[in-house]
Design an enzyme around this catalytic site. Sequence first.
Site, PDB file in Angstrom:
ATOM      1  N   HIS A 166       4.022   1.269   2.247  1.00 13.53           N
ATOM      2  CA  HIS A 166       5.187   0.549   1.737  1.00 13.53           C
ATOM      3  C   HIS A 166       5.918   1.374   0.680  1.00 13.53           C
ATOM      4  O   HIS A 166       7.161   1.411   0.652  1.00 13.53           O
ATOM      5  CB  HIS A 166       4.754  -0.778   1.102  1.00 13.53           C
ATOM      6  CG  HIS A 166       4.189  -1.763   2.063  1.00 13.53           C
ATOM      7  ND1 HIS A 166       2.863  -2.101   2.063  1.00 13.53           N
ATOM      8  CD2 HIS A 166       4.775  -2.499   3.046  1.00 13.53           C
ATOM      9  CE1 HIS A 166       2.645  -3.001   3.008  1.00 13.53           C
ATOM     10  NE2 HIS A 166       3.777  -3.261   3.621  1.00 13.53           N
ATOM     11  N   HIS A 188       0.851  -1.184   0.000  1.00 12.13           N
ATOM     12  CA  HIS A 188       0.000   0.000   0.000  1.00 12.13           C
ATOM     13  C   HIS A 188       0.891   1.240   0.000  1.00 12.13           C
ATOM     14  O   HIS A 188       2.125   1.129  -0.112  1.00 12.13           O
ATOM     15  CB  HIS A 188      -0.953  -0.015   1.194  1.00 12.13           C
ATOM     16  CG  HIS A 188      -0.292  -0.266   2.514  1.00 12.13           C
ATOM     17  ND1 HIS A 188       0.634   0.598   3.073  1.00 12.13           N
ATOM     18  CD2 HIS A 188      -0.413  -1.294   3.407  1.00 12.13           C
ATOM     19  CE1 HIS A 188       1.037   0.134   4.233  1.00 12.13           C
ATOM     20  NE2 HIS A 188       0.423  -1.018   4.464  1.00 12.13           N
ATOM     21  N   ARG A 205      -3.906  -5.180   6.690  1.00 10.61           N
ATOM     22  CA  ARG A 205      -5.059  -5.802   7.334  1.00 10.61           C
ATOM     23  C   ARG A 205      -6.282  -4.897   7.377  1.00 10.61           C
ATOM     24  O   ARG A 205      -7.365  -5.354   7.749  1.00 10.61           O
ATOM     25  CB  ARG A 205      -4.684  -6.248   8.754  1.00 10.61           C
ATOM     26  CG  ARG A 205      -3.723  -7.446   8.782  1.00 10.61           C
ATOM     27  CD  ARG A 205      -3.518  -7.967  10.198  1.00 10.61           C
ATOM     28  NE  ARG A 205      -2.820  -9.244  10.206  1.00 10.61           N
ATOM     29  CZ  ARG A 205      -1.503  -9.405  10.336  1.00 10.61           C
ATOM     30  NH1 ARG A 205      -0.740  -8.328  10.450  1.00 10.61           N
ATOM     31  NH2 ARG A 205      -0.960 -10.595  10.348  1.00 10.61           N
ATOM     32  N   GLN A 251       7.536   2.725  11.204  1.00 18.32           N
ATOM     33  CA  GLN A 251       7.381   2.866  12.652  1.00 18.32           C
ATOM     34  C   GLN A 251       6.029   2.369  13.156  1.00 18.32           C
ATOM     35  O   GLN A 251       5.824   2.278  14.362  1.00 18.32           O
ATOM     36  CB  GLN A 251       7.569   4.332  13.060  1.00 18.32           C
ATOM     37  CG  GLN A 251       9.001   4.817  12.953  1.00 18.32           C
ATOM     38  CD  GLN A 251       9.172   6.242  13.422  1.00 18.32           C
ATOM     39  OE1 GLN A 251       8.189   6.931  13.729  1.00 18.32           O
ATOM     40  NE2 GLN A 251      10.396   6.718  13.455  1.00 18.32           N
ATOM     41  N   LYS A 252       5.100   2.061  12.262  1.00 21.75           N
ATOM     42  CA  LYS A 252       3.811   1.553  12.740  1.00 21.75           C
ATOM     43  C   LYS A 252       4.019   0.303  13.590  1.00 21.75           C
ATOM     44  O   LYS A 252       3.381   0.134  14.628  1.00 21.75           O
ATOM     45  CB  LYS A 252       2.876   1.236  11.571  1.00 21.75           C
ATOM     46  CG  LYS A 252       1.505   0.740  12.034  1.00 21.75           C
ATOM     47  CD  LYS A 252       0.588   0.430  10.880  1.00 21.75           C
ATOM     48  CE  LYS A 252       0.948  -0.889  10.233  1.00 21.75           C
ATOM     49  NZ  LYS A 252       0.634  -2.057  11.103  1.00 21.75           N
TER      50      LYS A 252
END
Length: 283
Positions: A41, A38, A192, A153-154
Amino acid sequence: MKNRLAVVRTLKALDRALAPFRDKGESVALVPTMGALHAGHLALVRHARRKADRVVVSIFVNPTQFAPTEDFSSYPRRLAADVDALAGENVDLVWAPDAAVMYPDGFATRIAPEGPALAGLEDKFRPHFFGGVATVVAKLFGQVRPDVAVFGQKDYQQLKVVTRLAADLDLRVAVVGMPTVREKDGLALSSRNQYLSAEERARAPALHRVLAGCAEKIAAGRPIKGVMESARKALTRDGFAVDYVEARHAETLAPVKSRKDGPIRLLVAAKLGTTRLIDNLAV
């Protein structure tokens, strides 16, 4: 016009593809992914391009980081679409091995990370997870031998685990963390998110909104314990089943009691329906 992008599936083909870069003394950045790419990325890929002469993106859905009850079999796989997206981003190579290449018959070595991997956050609810992550990332680093590796960082605890892994095992790679990419309403981009129903998607931004409110209150001097207790109650009212919502030291992930304990990172994991979402925010 998009570039014709090379996709390699075997270690021999990977070595052949990387050799010209090494022969010219060019630096290599690696962006490890599990595919289903997505905009988040692609932001990592663009940052990698700024950090090195060549960019390699790995696409591998790693079975060792999924528990039997998790979504390995249903995790989205769309290699052709992913490669098509990467072709417009000046990526030099896609490394897309299958499980038999990564974990051949007789594979018997796994990494058991400690330190930030045992912080009582993701590891409390997914005790298998960081062993799988550390093992596959160490393999990817050994296979590609990048100078730089870019992570989002997520997955904040994962970033700290990988950074510690590279340092402790002298893997000679600079691990770079990139800020979380979000939708306009604040929801962190994630592969997700597509599992969310329309009604769940409408409620999902509350995760970030509650964290942002916590950060403001803590920065203003409100007691951390009370702020985090209120956050849990607010998320529960919004329909989330909360695994954790915590204030931790931004580097060590140790619990903090006040702002004096060091830089603070707020971290949350919660389910909406059957979809588990994570997020984090600096104070």
